[in-house]
Design a protein around this motif. Structure first.
Motif, PDB file in Angstrom:
ATOM      1  N   PRO A  24       0.799  -1.031  -0.056  1.00  0.00           N
ATOM      2  CA  PRO A  24       0.093   0.128  -0.094  1.00  0.00           C
ATOM      3  C   PRO A  24       0.923   1.215  -0.068  1.00  0.00           C
ATOM      4  CG  PRO A  24      -0.828  -1.643   1.358  1.00  0.00           C
ATOM      5  CD  PRO A  24       0.666  -2.179   1.183  1.00  0.00           C
ATOM      6  N   LEU A  25       1.820   1.309   0.600  1.00  0.00           N
ATOM      7  CA  LEU A  25       2.704   2.682   0.895  1.00  0.00           C
ATOM      8  C   LEU A  25       3.675   2.833  -0.537  1.00  0.00           C
ATOM      9  CD1 LEU A  25       3.675   5.178   2.239  1.00  0.00           C
ATOM     10  CD2 LEU A  25       5.399   3.588   3.447  1.00  0.00           C
ATOM     11  N   ILE A  26       4.180   1.704  -1.060  1.00  0.00           N
ATOM     12  CA  ILE A  26       4.840   1.731  -2.360  1.00  0.00           C
ATOM     13  C   ILE A  26       3.893   2.403  -3.454  1.00  0.00           C
ATOM     14  CG2 ILE A  26       4.599  -0.571  -3.183  1.00  0.00           C
ATOM     15  CD1 ILE A  26       7.884   1.490  -3.283  1.00  0.00           C
ATOM     16  N   ILE A  27       2.707   1.726  -3.388  1.00  0.00           N
ATOM     17  CA  ILE A  27       1.763   2.255  -4.470  1.00  0.00           C
ATOM     18  C   ILE A  27       1.430   3.544  -4.313  1.00  0.00           C
ATOM     19  CG2 ILE A  27      -0.590   1.919  -5.281  1.00  0.00           C
ATOM     20  CD1 ILE A  27       1.365  -0.383  -6.525  1.00  0.00           C
ATOM     21  N   TRP A  28       1.399   3.976  -3.237  1.00  0.00           N
ATOM     22  CA  TRP A  28       0.843   5.479  -2.723  1.00  0.00           C
ATOM     23  C   TRP A  28       2.005   6.477  -3.440  1.00  0.00           C
ATOM     24  CZ3 TRP A  28       2.534   9.568   0.326  1.00  0.00           C
ATOM     25  CH2 TRP A  28       1.879  10.284   0.679  1.00  0.00           C
ATOM     26  N   LEU A  29       3.106   6.076  -2.988  1.00  0.00           N
ATOM     27  CA  LEU A  29       4.429   6.713  -3.400  1.00  0.00           C
ATOM     28  C   LEU A  29       4.653   7.160  -4.844  1.00  0.00           C
ATOM     29  CD1 LEU A  29       6.824   5.651  -0.593  1.00  0.00           C
ATOM     30  CD2 LEU A  29       5.800   7.876  -0.728  1.00  0.00           C
ATOM     31  N   ILE A  30       4.148   5.780  -5.338  1.00  0.00           N
ATOM     32  CA  ILE A  30       4.330   5.657  -6.792  1.00  0.00           C
ATOM     33  C   ILE A  30       3.215   6.701  -7.488  1.00  0.00           C
ATOM     34  CG2 ILE A  30       4.197   4.485  -8.972  1.00  0.00           C
ATOM     35  CD1 ILE A  30       5.455   2.123  -7.565  1.00  0.00           C
ATOM     36  N   ILE A  31       2.110   6.775  -6.973  1.00  0.00           N
ATOM     37  CA  ILE A  31       0.886   7.567  -7.510  1.00  0.00           C
ATOM     38  C   ILE A  31       1.171   9.078  -7.325  1.00  0.00           C
ATOM     39  CG2 ILE A  31      -1.468   8.200  -7.182  1.00  0.00           C
ATOM     40  CD1 ILE A  31      -1.930   5.089  -7.021  1.00  0.00           C
ATOM     41  N   GLU A  32       1.742   9.138  -6.056  1.00  0.00           N
ATOM     42  CA  GLU A  32       2.057  10.511  -5.565  1.00  0.00           C
ATOM     43  C   GLU A  32       3.160  11.253  -6.705  1.00  0.00           C
ATOM     44  OE1 GLU A  32       2.962  13.176  -1.789  1.00  0.00           O
ATOM     45  OE2 GLU A  32       4.508  11.356  -2.248  1.00  0.00           O
ATOM     46  N   ALA A  33       4.176  10.295  -7.099  1.00  0.00           N
ATOM     47  CA  ALA A  33       5.096  10.782  -7.778  1.00  0.00           C
ATOM     48  C   ALA A  33       4.582  11.106  -9.209  1.00  0.00           C
ATOM     49  CB  ALA A  33       6.373   9.792  -8.086  1.00  0.00           C
ATOM     50  N   ILE A 111      12.097   8.749  -9.191  1.00  0.00           N
ATOM     51  CA  ILE A 111      11.388   8.403 -10.424  1.00  0.00           C
ATOM     52  C   ILE A 111      11.500   9.839 -11.349  1.00  0.00           C
ATOM     53  CG2 ILE A 111       9.284   7.906 -11.466  1.00  0.00           C
ATOM     54  CD1 ILE A 111       8.785   5.773  -9.658  1.00  0.00           C
ATOM     55  N   PRO A 112      11.101  10.848 -10.874  1.00  0.00           N
ATOM     56  CA  PRO A 112      11.336  12.124 -11.549  1.00  0.00           C
ATOM     57  C   PRO A 112      12.664  12.010 -11.912  1.00  0.00           C
ATOM     58  CG  PRO A 112       9.888  12.411  -9.792  1.00  0.00           C
ATOM     59  CD  PRO A 112      10.618  11.382  -9.351  1.00  0.00           C
ATOM     60  N   GLN A 113      13.723  11.723 -11.207  1.00  0.00           N
ATOM     61  CA  GLN A 113      15.156  12.012 -11.635  1.00  0.00           C
ATOM     62  C   GLN A 113      15.505  11.093 -12.887  1.00  0.00           C
ATOM     63  OE1 GLN A 113      17.421  11.546  -8.086  1.00  0.00           O
ATOM     64  NE2 GLN A 113      15.757  12.426  -6.915  1.00  0.00           N
ATOM     65  N   PHE A 114      15.129   9.944 -12.722  1.00  0.00           N
ATOM     66  CA  PHE A 114      15.072   8.968 -14.146  1.00  0.00           C
ATOM     67  C   PHE A 114      14.523   9.413 -15.333  1.00  0.00           C
ATOM     68  CE2 PHE A 114      16.285   6.426 -10.669  1.00  0.00           C
ATOM     69  CZ  PHE A 114      16.757   5.090 -10.808  1.00  0.00           C
ATOM     70  N   ILE A 115      13.426   9.969 -14.930  1.00  0.00           N
ATOM     71  CA  ILE A 115      12.659  10.424 -16.195  1.00  0.00           C
ATOM     72  C   ILE A 115      13.316  11.688 -16.795  1.00  0.00           C
ATOM     73  CG2 ILE A 115      10.392  11.501 -17.065  1.00  0.00           C
ATOM     74  CD1 ILE A 115       8.995   9.758 -15.201  1.00  0.00           C
ATOM     75  N   LYS A 116      13.632  12.639 -16.050  1.00  0.00           N
ATOM     76  CA  LYS A 116      14.458  13.890 -16.379  1.00  0.00           C
ATOM     77  C   LYS A 116      15.814  13.471 -16.886  1.00  0.00           C
ATOM     78  CE  LYS A 116      16.082  18.044 -14.419  1.00  0.00           C
ATOM     79  NZ  LYS A 116      17.510  18.091 -14.763  1.00  0.00           N
ATOM     80  N   LYS A 117      16.613  12.442 -16.311  1.00  0.00           N
ATOM     81  CA  LYS A 117      17.832  12.080 -17.119  1.00  0.00           C
ATOM     82  C   LYS A 117      17.532  11.404 -18.379  1.00  0.00           C
ATOM     83  CE  LYS A 117      21.300  11.910 -15.300  1.00  0.00           C
ATOM     84  NZ  LYS A 117      22.402  12.946 -15.437  1.00  0.00           N
ATOM     85  N   GLN A 118      16.413  10.717 -18.660  1.00  0.00           N
ATOM     86  CA  GLN A 118      16.348  10.109 -19.989  1.00  0.00           C
ATOM     87  C   GLN A 118      16.058  11.055 -20.923  1.00  0.00           C
ATOM     88  OE1 GLN A 118      13.433   9.708 -22.144  1.00  0.00           O
ATOM     89  NE2 GLN A 118      14.859   8.349 -23.300  1.00  0.00           N
ATOM     90  N   ARG A 119      15.161  11.979 -20.667  1.00  0.00           N
ATOM     91  CA  ARG A 119      14.704  13.157 -21.671  1.00  0.00           C
ATOM     92  C   ARG A 119      16.203  14.025 -21.975  1.00  0.00           C
ATOM     93  NH1 ARG A 119       9.098  15.401 -18.959  1.00  0.00           N
ATOM     94  NH2 ARG A 119       8.048  13.621 -19.371  1.00  0.00           N
ATOM     95  N   GLU A 120      17.091  14.212 -21.281  1.00  0.00           N
ATOM     96  CA  GLU A 120      18.206  14.930 -21.298  1.00  0.00           C
ATOM     97  C   GLU A 120      18.967  14.275 -22.136  1.00  0.00           C
ATOM     98  OE1 GLU A 120      18.247  17.778 -17.001  1.00  0.00           O
ATOM     99  OE2 GLU A 120      19.447  15.909 -17.429  1.00  0.00           O
ATOM    100  N   SER A 121      19.167  13.139 -21.995  1.00  0.00           N
ATOM    101  CA  SER A 121      19.960  12.446 -22.716  1.00  0.00           C
ATOM    102  C   SER A 121      19.970  11.405 -23.937  1.00  0.00           C
ATOM    103  CB  SER A 121      21.154  11.409 -21.799  1.00  0.00           C
ATOM    104  OG  SER A 121      20.279  10.569 -21.224  1.00  0.00           O
ATOM    105  N   SER A 122      18.165  11.374 -23.815  1.00  0.00           N
ATOM    106  CA  SER A 122      17.708  10.414 -25.018  1.00  0.00           C
ATOM    107  C   SER A 122      18.349   9.099 -24.834  1.00  0.00           C
ATOM    108  CB  SER A 122      17.685  11.013 -26.222  1.00  0.00           C
ATOM    109  OG  SER A 122      17.059  12.264 -26.289  1.00  0.00           O
ATOM    110  N   CYS A 123      18.791   8.497 -23.524  1.00  0.00           N
ATOM    111  CA  CYS A 123      19.233   7.357 -23.251  1.00  0.00           C
ATOM    112  C   CYS A 123      18.295   6.174 -23.663  1.00  0.00           C
ATOM    113  CB  CYS A 123      20.295   7.124 -22.332  1.00  0.00           C
ATOM    114  SG  CYS A 123      19.370   7.423 -20.651  1.00  0.00           S
ATOM    115  N   ASP A 124      18.670   4.942 -23.765  1.00  0.00           N
ATOM    116  CA  ASP A 124      18.003   3.883 -23.837  1.00  0.00           C
ATOM    117  C   ASP A 124      17.540   3.138 -22.413  1.00  0.00           C
ATOM    118  OD1 ASP A 124      18.151   3.637 -26.709  1.00  0.00           O
ATOM    119  OD2 ASP A 124      19.983   3.012 -26.568  1.00  0.00           O
TER     120      ASP A 124
END
Length: 243
Positions: A24-33, A111-124
């Motif tokens: 329940p907590l991990i799901i709530w945190l994911i949804i919040e992010a 998670i936002p850091q992962f997404i930001k990094k991928q967008r910046e570098s267009s990495c796989d």
């Protein structure tokens, strides 16, 4: 960190086994992010026949958040981490897939850091690292830290993988890249993550890293034991001989 909506869709695959208290907590945190990110997402729970009521907890979460956001895709028994991802991918509609542990050792705030990094570098691939920047580990005793640091040092020396944390399991993949890599990966258990990075490197896929804080599980028992350490050592020697 509000980025604004894009055409991207993120599927988070959560393999579970006896995670009723953590789910329940991990799901709530994911949804919040993802709510803060304003990005489209779904969570795919792949439960391997947990006897503790994990699937009942997942069904309750579906009732709260909706089956479009929370999918429960169970299996009859424990069949291995790699096969859990293969199973989850079948139901994933996202063009990006995030894999992470369900025991709260991987905090969704990254998670936002992962997404930001991928967008910046267009990495796989974006992989979390405990060994660079402000990354680190909390909640481990000296023995566990020694095993982790030693294992990482040995893997770096033998395999030269091009990433600082080869055994981490908090990652973001382009879906087609994950499908390709996992179709060629032969390892199971903890060695699976190592082989995935070695395959990504040898295949020419681009990889970037995000420092993460790894926190030892809050509830339940760690699944790392002597058997997993032996499996790791055997797998490392196999990768050294074949990569």
């Amino acid at each position: 960190m509000k980025m604004g909506a894009t055409d991207n869709f993120y599927s988070i695959i959560l393999p579970t086994y006896n995670e009723r208290e953590n789910l329940p907590l991990i799901i709530w945190l994911i949804i919040e992010a993802f709510t803060k990110l304003n990005e489209k997402f779904e969570v795919i729970i792949v439960d391997d026949g947990s006897p503790d009521g994990t699937q009942d907890a997942a069904k309750q979460l579906q009732a709260i958040y909706g089956e479009d956001k929370i999918q429960l895709r169970p299996r009859a028994k424990k069949l291995g981490l790699g096969s859990a991802y293969i199973h989850g991918i079948q139901f994933a509609t996202g063009n990006f897939i995030i894999i992470m542990d369900a025991d709260l050792s991987h905090h969704p705030r990254h998670i936002p850091q992962f997404i930001k990094k991928q967008r910046e570098s267009s990495c796989d691939v974006v992989t979390g690292t405990r060994y660079r920047g402000n990354g680190g580990v909390a909640g481990w005793d000296l023995k566990r830290k020694f095993i982790s640091v030693t294992a990482n040092y040995v893997t770096q020396t033998l395999l030269n993988p091009g990433v600082s944390d080869l055994t981490g399991s908090f990652r973001l993949y382009r879906k087609e890249v994950l499908v390709d890599l996992i179709s060629r990966c032969t390892s199971k258990g903890y060695v699976f993550q190592m082989e995935m990075m070695c395959l990504a490197r040898s295949s020419g896929y681009t990889i970037d890293e995000v420092p993460i804080a790894f926190v030892d599980r809050v509830y339940g028992e760690s699944k790392l034991g002597a058997g997993e350490i032996i499996q790791f050592a055997k797998g490392l020697m196999k990768l050294f001989a074949t990569t």
